[in-house]
Motif scaffolding. Sequence first.
Motif, mmCIF file in Angstrom:
data_model
loop_
_atom_site.group_PDB
_atom_site.id
_atom_site.type_symbol
_atom_site.label_atom_id
_atom_site.label_comp_id
_atom_site.label_asym_id
_atom_site.label_seq_id
_atom_site.Cartn_x
_atom_site.Cartn_y
_atom_site.Cartn_z
ATOM 1 N N GLU A 43 0.837 -1.202 0.000
ATOM 2 C CA GLU A 43 0.000 0.000 0.000
ATOM 3 C C GLU A 43 0.876 1.258 0.000
ATOM 4 O O GLU A 43 0.544 2.245 -0.657
ATOM 5 C CB GLU A 43 -0.928 0.010 1.219
ATOM 6 N N THR A 44 1.978 1.193 0.718
ATOM 7 C CA THR A 44 2.905 2.323 0.748
ATOM 8 C C THR A 44 3.483 2.562 -0.639
ATOM 9 O O THR A 44 3.536 3.703 -1.113
ATOM 10 C CB THR A 44 4.030 2.081 1.779
ATOM 11 N N THR A 47 0.917 4.163 -2.911
ATOM 12 C CA THR A 47 0.702 5.572 -2.566
ATOM 13 C C THR A 47 1.900 6.422 -2.978
ATOM 14 O O THR A 47 1.734 7.513 -3.531
ATOM 15 C CB THR A 47 0.417 5.725 -1.060
ATOM 16 N N ALA A 50 1.663 6.862 -6.644
ATOM 17 C CA ALA A 50 0.572 7.774 -7.004
ATOM 18 C C ALA A 50 0.916 9.228 -6.660
ATOM 19 O O ALA A 50 0.474 10.154 -7.336
ATOM 20 C CB ALA A 50 -0.719 7.366 -6.291
ATOM 21 N N LYS A 51 1.714 9.413 -5.606
ATOM 22 C CA LYS A 51 2.068 10.764 -5.161
ATOM 23 C C LYS A 51 3.473 11.158 -5.613
ATOM 24 O O LYS A 51 4.066 12.085 -5.052
ATOM 25 C CB LYS A 51 1.970 10.852 -3.638
ATOM 26 N N ILE A 68 4.661 8.377 4.664
ATOM 27 C CA ILE A 68 3.525 7.723 4.011
ATOM 28 C C ILE A 68 3.275 6.371 4.666
ATOM 29 O O ILE A 68 2.124 6.016 4.966
ATOM 30 C CB ILE A 68 3.769 7.595 2.497
ATOM 31 N N LYS A 72 -0.043 4.666 6.560
ATOM 32 C CA LYS A 72 -0.576 3.357 6.158
ATOM 33 C C LYS A 72 -0.640 2.408 7.351
ATOM 34 O O LYS A 72 -1.585 1.631 7.488
ATOM 35 C CB LYS A 72 0.257 2.746 5.021
ATOM 36 N N GLU A 75 -3.611 3.434 9.354
ATOM 37 C CA GLU A 75 -4.830 2.928 8.707
ATOM 38 C C GLU A 75 -5.025 1.449 9.029
ATOM 39 O O GLU A 75 -6.144 1.008 9.311
ATOM 40 C CB GLU A 75 -4.749 3.108 7.185
#
Length: 176
Positions: A43-44, A47, A50-51, A68, A72, A75
């Motif tokens: 997931e990191t 992200t 994406a960033k 980041i 995560k 979350e």
Amino acid sequence: MNTKAPSHRDQVNALFVLHSPRIRGFILSLIPNMSRADDVMQETFLTVSAKADDYEEGTNFVAWACTIARFKVLEECNRNQKASLMLSPDVIDAVCVAHAPLSAEDDEARLKALKDCMDSLAPHTRRAVELRYTRAHSAAEIASLLGWSTDSVYVVLSRARQALQKCINAHLNAVS
């Protein structure tokens, strides 16, 4: 011969691969469950990719990626509040404040070393790494694409990461 310069996103993805052992270690320090840590690591990466445009070249990549990762992890904690072996969000915050990633070294030399080391991988291994870290495919998707078992994908990627880290370190030590 392709002489096109890598895009900013490609550079950020390459930095993630290069620093993945440090980022993974950071995540594992907060989530001692390997399976869940792997999920957070994936997931990191997604992200971070994406960033990628948010990352400012020349700044500390590991600190940015670990920030980041921290979110995560939080979350994951919120999703699994009753799970055992999870640190509380307050403890995670305290660990993150105490944890200061080392400053980024010569990223250009590391990127060149990564490229050289990627070129030295066996073709099937390089393909698996590219599918995972460039195209963000899951292990199951890679297994389907390559006709392997999911477990084989995990083994190949783990060995590839270790080989890349060893190769990159050897390149950097030869330069210094």
